[in-house]
Design a protein around this motif. Structure first.
Motif, PDB file in Angstrom:
ATOM      1  N   ILE A 349     -11.433  10.812   7.990  1.00  0.00           N
ATOM      2  CA  ILE A 349     -11.341  11.067   6.523  1.00  0.00           C
ATOM      3  C   ILE A 349     -11.596   9.593   5.719  1.00  0.00           C
ATOM      4  CG2 ILE A 349     -10.009  11.834   4.604  1.00  0.00           C
ATOM      5  CD1 ILE A 349      -8.748  13.518   6.466  1.00  0.00           C
ATOM      6  N   ALA A 350     -11.012   8.403   6.470  1.00  0.00           N
ATOM      7  CA  ALA A 350     -11.186   7.098   6.042  1.00  0.00           C
ATOM      8  C   ALA A 350     -12.726   6.648   5.549  1.00  0.00           C
ATOM      9  CB  ALA A 350     -10.415   6.111   6.640  1.00  0.00           C
ATOM     10  N   PRO A 351     -13.514   6.913   6.361  1.00  0.00           N
ATOM     11  CA  PRO A 351     -15.027   6.374   5.930  1.00  0.00           C
ATOM     12  C   PRO A 351     -15.396   7.138   4.490  1.00  0.00           C
ATOM     13  CG  PRO A 351     -14.650   6.867   8.277  1.00  0.00           C
ATOM     14  CD  PRO A 351     -13.575   7.392   7.627  1.00  0.00           C
ATOM     15  N   LEU A 352     -14.996   8.357   4.367  1.00  0.00           N
ATOM     16  CA  LEU A 352     -15.372   9.077   3.087  1.00  0.00           C
ATOM     17  C   LEU A 352     -14.972   8.317   1.902  1.00  0.00           C
ATOM     18  CD1 LEU A 352     -14.744  12.753   4.256  1.00  0.00           C
ATOM     19  CD2 LEU A 352     -17.130  11.349   4.441  1.00  0.00           C
ATOM     20  N   TYR A 353     -13.808   7.584   1.954  1.00  0.00           N
ATOM     21  CA  TYR A 353     -13.323   6.900   0.771  1.00  0.00           C
ATOM     22  C   TYR A 353     -13.154   5.642   0.686  1.00  0.00           C
ATOM     23  CZ  TYR A 353     -11.846  11.763   0.190  1.00  0.00           C
ATOM     24  OH  TYR A 353     -11.862  13.217  -0.137  1.00  0.00           O
ATOM     25  N   PHE A 354     -13.293   4.902   1.790  1.00  0.00           N
ATOM     26  CA  PHE A 354     -13.179   3.336   1.817  1.00  0.00           C
ATOM     27  C   PHE A 354     -14.108   2.805   2.916  1.00  0.00           C
ATOM     28  CE2 PHE A 354      -8.799   5.275   1.733  1.00  0.00           C
ATOM     29  CZ  PHE A 354      -8.140   4.876   0.815  1.00  0.00           C
ATOM     30  N   ARG A 355     -14.528   1.559   2.441  1.00  0.00           N
ATOM     31  CA  ARG A 355     -15.619   1.085   3.441  1.00  0.00           C
ATOM     32  C   ARG A 355     -14.923   0.059   4.332  1.00  0.00           C
ATOM     33  NH1 ARG A 355     -19.608  -1.764  -0.745  1.00  0.00           N
ATOM     34  NH2 ARG A 355     -17.554  -2.322  -1.901  1.00  0.00           N
ATOM     35  N   GLU A 356     -15.326  -0.239   5.564  1.00  0.00           N
ATOM     36  CA  GLU A 356     -14.631  -1.074   6.555  1.00  0.00           C
ATOM     37  C   GLU A 356     -15.015  -2.380   5.860  1.00  0.00           C
ATOM     38  OE1 GLU A 356     -16.018  -0.131  10.372  1.00  0.00           O
ATOM     39  OE2 GLU A 356     -15.101   1.685  10.594  1.00  0.00           O
ATOM     40  N   THR A 357     -13.902  -3.321   6.135  1.00  0.00           N
ATOM     41  CA  THR A 357     -13.988  -4.835   6.073  1.00  0.00           C
ATOM     42  C   THR A 357     -14.921  -5.364   6.980  1.00  0.00           C
ATOM     43  OG1 THR A 357     -11.896  -5.297   7.142  1.00  0.00           O
ATOM     44  CG2 THR A 357     -11.775  -4.666   4.652  1.00  0.00           C
ATOM     45  N   GLY A 358     -15.119  -4.933   8.217  1.00  0.00           N
ATOM     46  CA  GLY A 358     -15.799  -5.649   9.166  1.00  0.00           C
ATOM     47  C   GLY A 358     -14.818  -6.495  10.110  1.00  0.00           C
ATOM     48  N   ALA A 360     -11.565  -5.798  12.454  1.00  0.00           N
ATOM     49  CA  ALA A 360     -10.741  -4.890  13.100  1.00  0.00           C
ATOM     50  C   ALA A 360      -9.219  -4.987  12.693  1.00  0.00           C
ATOM     51  CB  ALA A 360     -10.950  -4.774  14.472  1.00  0.00           C
ATOM     52  N   ARG A 361      -8.912  -6.370  12.635  1.00  0.00           N
ATOM     53  CA  ARG A 361      -7.464  -6.594  12.578  1.00  0.00           C
ATOM     54  C   ARG A 361      -7.002  -6.162  11.057  1.00  0.00           C
ATOM     55  NH1 ARG A 361      -5.262 -12.309  14.002  1.00  0.00           N
ATOM     56  NH2 ARG A 361      -3.347 -11.253  13.025  1.00  0.00           N
ATOM     57  N   LYS A 362      -8.104  -6.435   9.951  1.00  0.00           N
ATOM     58  CA  LYS A 362      -7.692  -6.204   8.395  1.00  0.00           C
ATOM     59  C   LYS A 362      -7.654  -4.616   8.347  1.00  0.00           C
ATOM     60  CE  LYS A 362      -9.559 -10.132   6.508  1.00  0.00           C
ATOM     61  NZ  LYS A 362     -10.432 -10.798   5.400  1.00  0.00           N
ATOM     62  N   ASP A 363      -8.646  -4.024   9.044  1.00  0.00           N
ATOM     63  CA  ASP A 363      -8.798  -2.437   9.067  1.00  0.00           C
ATOM     64  C   ASP A 363      -7.620  -1.705   9.540  1.00  0.00           C
ATOM     65  OD1 ASP A 363     -11.075  -2.410   7.767  1.00  0.00           O
ATOM     66  OD2 ASP A 363     -12.275  -2.492   9.512  1.00  0.00           O
ATOM     67  N   ALA A 364      -7.027  -2.402  10.619  1.00  0.00           N
ATOM     68  CA  ALA A 364      -5.673  -2.030  11.218  1.00  0.00           C
ATOM     69  C   ALA A 364      -4.412  -1.989  10.299  1.00  0.00           C
ATOM     70  CB  ALA A 364      -5.370  -2.762  12.473  1.00  0.00           C
ATOM     71  N   ALA A 365      -4.579  -3.167   9.492  1.00  0.00           N
ATOM     72  CA  ALA A 365      -3.311  -3.564   8.582  1.00  0.00           C
ATOM     73  C   ALA A 365      -3.348  -2.412   7.361  1.00  0.00           C
ATOM     74  CB  ALA A 365      -3.312  -4.939   8.265  1.00  0.00           C
ATOM     75  N   LEU A 366      -4.701  -2.396   6.896  1.00  0.00           N
ATOM     76  CA  LEU A 366      -4.850  -1.487   5.898  1.00  0.00           C
ATOM     77  C   LEU A 366      -4.828  -0.020   5.976  1.00  0.00           C
ATOM     78  CD1 LEU A 366      -8.273  -3.224   4.270  1.00  0.00           C
ATOM     79  CD2 LEU A 366      -6.001  -3.102   3.423  1.00  0.00           C
ATOM     80  N   ARG A 367      -4.424   0.218   7.481  1.00  0.00           N
ATOM     81  CA  ARG A 367      -4.498   1.888   7.584  1.00  0.00           C
ATOM     82  C   ARG A 367      -3.365   2.539   7.022  1.00  0.00           C
ATOM     83  NH1 ARG A 367      -4.162   1.613  13.222  1.00  0.00           N
ATOM     84  NH2 ARG A 367      -6.868   1.439  13.276  1.00  0.00           N
ATOM     85  N   MET A 368      -2.319   1.985   7.124  1.00  0.00           N
ATOM     86  CA  MET A 368      -0.852   2.640   6.402  1.00  0.00           C
ATOM     87  C   MET A 368      -1.086   2.743   4.914  1.00  0.00           C
ATOM     88  SD  MET A 368       2.908   1.321   6.501  1.00  0.00           S
ATOM     89  CE  MET A 368       2.913   1.361   8.300  1.00  0.00           C
ATOM     90  N   ILE A 369      -1.628   1.732   4.270  1.00  0.00           N
ATOM     91  CA  ILE A 369      -2.009   1.913   2.811  1.00  0.00           C
ATOM     92  C   ILE A 369      -2.788   2.774   2.379  1.00  0.00           C
ATOM     93  CG2 ILE A 369      -2.839   0.481   0.479  1.00  0.00           C
ATOM     94  CD1 ILE A 369      -1.688  -2.018   1.990  1.00  0.00           C
ATOM     95  N   ARG A 370      -3.858   2.896   2.958  1.00  0.00           N
ATOM     96  CA  ARG A 370      -5.184   3.926   2.858  1.00  0.00           C
ATOM     97  C   ARG A 370      -4.530   5.281   3.166  1.00  0.00           C
ATOM     98  NH1 ARG A 370     -10.266   0.685   5.718  1.00  0.00           N
ATOM     99  NH2 ARG A 370     -10.648  -0.524   3.957  1.00  0.00           N
ATOM    100  N   THR A 371      -3.470   5.415   3.991  1.00  0.00           N
ATOM    101  CA  THR A 371      -2.958   6.603   4.058  1.00  0.00           C
ATOM    102  C   THR A 371      -2.152   7.165   3.080  1.00  0.00           C
ATOM    103  OG1 THR A 371      -2.815   6.248   6.682  1.00  0.00           O
ATOM    104  CG2 THR A 371      -1.459   8.035   5.871  1.00  0.00           C
ATOM    105  N   ILE A 372      -1.326   6.185   2.550  1.00  0.00           N
ATOM    106  CA  ILE A 372      -0.562   6.633   1.361  1.00  0.00           C
ATOM    107  C   ILE A 372      -1.642   6.752   0.102  1.00  0.00           C
ATOM    108  CG2 ILE A 372       1.090   5.337  -0.193  1.00  0.00           C
ATOM    109  CD1 ILE A 372       2.124   3.985   2.071  1.00  0.00           C
TER     110      ILE A 372
END
Length: 397
Positions: A349-358, A360-372
């Motif tokens: 679902i996340a790719p439909l609403y958010f763009r990846e930063t490029g 992997a560590r940043k995307d992993a850290a943002l996973r919880m915030i994007r879920t909320i």
């Protein structure tokens, strides 16, 4: 010393003394608590005579409580009207600005507000009351601004038109104008482009009235940008806190002498200094600075707010004419499936609403915030999100 020079010096000294006395009177009036002021007879007579048309085009008058508060605010050059929603902030701000136009103290009145407030509140209000105004949408609209007009500007437009608006306020009007800022809590973030543009354009105007029902949304530090807009880092916003507070690396609160004591909060770094004095931030495990609702140096903060902010609840104006009923809404099975999909299948679902930063560590850290963020969105419009398998609208709708 030649006689002509002595005469010129005496004239300059006399003019300087007169200006110092005038500015001292203005400072003392501005630093007087709003609750200690009383409306003058002239202001009472003016407020008793004003009439305006509401949305239904019915003739309306100000209530006694509105007249009392507005009579106090009109004696100040800078103030913040913290009235709860529905209490008549639009009418009060309008008469504040119109009074300045009628007395010749300003050449124009700027109305700054979010787009919704501009189109649904201010433009209908000015139209119903036959008030000449200009709605700034393009550079060409700025050229049509003449003396005596209300100038309506949406907050979303001050970024693209920043240079032209600065030229209008500084060079054309020489800052001889009034700012009416509706929903001033829109600039609670001192780092945002919107806040910086607002300060650059309007901070030097001679008269400013801010209106909002929520001066702060989360913590007292959000008040700083509004105070800075009003006082422009002048002596009216002097830092009288003897101590400032900060958290060390171990998460312990430390108190130390305030090096900025007795000086105005500076334009650069003023918000950081304000937070250290009244609500120090604590760095969380995610590396984000977190503020709570604790307040330090409360007496000093009370001095700043007491001479600037007047607060009223809607009940004080209208009485207890309504009650709040809480209705529990249970989500349907289709809505629950959306929530489950967000929690368990975020990677789809996340790719439909958010763009990846490029990274992997940043995307992993943002996973919880994007879920909320997705869960919050799913509470409003779950039927527009993947996983909703029902043809009916959500239960809340």
């Amino acid at each position: 010393v030649p006689k002509e020079l002595r005469k010129a010096l005496r004239s300059e000294i006399k003019g300087a003394d007169s200006r110092i006395r005038r500015e001292r009177r203005e400072y003392e009036l501005q630093m007087t608590r709003i609750s200690a002021l009383q409306p003058t007879d002239e202001l009472r007579e003016y407020l008793d005579s004003v009439v305006f048309m509401n949305v239904q085009k019915e003739e309306c008058h100000l209530t006694d409580l509105q007249k009392e508060d507005l009579g106090r605010v009109m004696q100040k050059r800078y103030a913040l009207l913290n009235w709860q929603q529905g209490s008549g902030k639009t009418a009060a701000a309008f008469f504040y600005g119109r009074r300045l136009l009628e007395t010749g103290k300003v050449r124009n009145v700027f109305v700054l507000a979010p787009a919704l407030a501009v189109n649904l509140t201010w433009i209908p209000f000015l139209t119903n009351n036959s008030v000449p105004f200009v709605n700034i949408k393009t550079k060409k609209d700025i050229e049509s601004v003449t003396d005596g007009l209300f100038v309506v500007v949406s907050i979303s437009m001050i970024g693209p038109l920043k240079r032209e608006l600065m030229e209008l306020t500084r060079k054309t009007l020489k800052n001889k104008a009034c700012l009416l800022f509706d929903e001033s809590d829109e600039i609670t973030n001192p780092s945002s482009k919107r806040t910086k543009a607002t300060l650059d354009i309007f901070r030097r105007l001679r008269y400013k009235l801010l209106c909002t029902g929520t001066t702060t949304r989360n913590n007292i530090g959000e008040l700083y940008s509004q105070i800075e807009l009003l006082y422009n880092n002048s002596c009216n916003m002097t830092n009288w806190c003897r101590y400032r507070y900060r958290y060390n690396k171990d998460g312990e609160l430390e108190c130390e002498d305030n090096p900025g004591y007795g000086r105005p909060f500076p334009p650069r770094g003023g918000s950081v200094q304000f937070n250290q004095c009244f609500c120090p931030g604590k760095t969380t495990v995610f590396g984000i600075e977190k503020f709570n609702q604790d307040i330090y140096n409360a007496d000093e903060l009370r001095e700043i707010s007491g001479c600037t902010i007047t607060t009223r609840k809607f009940e004080e104006f209208a009485g207890k004419k309504y009650s709040i009923d809480n209705v529990k809404v249970d989500p349907s099975d289709a809505e629950m499936k959306v929530y489950d999909k967000i929690m368990n299948e975020l990677q789809t679902i996340a790719p439909l609403y958010f763009r990846e930063t490029g990274d992997a560590r940043k995307d992993a850290a943002l996973r919880m915030i994007r879920t909320i963020q997705l869960l919050i969105k799913s509470c409003s419009t779950p039927h527009l999100m993947p996983g909703y398998d029902s043809g009916e609208l959500p239960t809340k709708t």
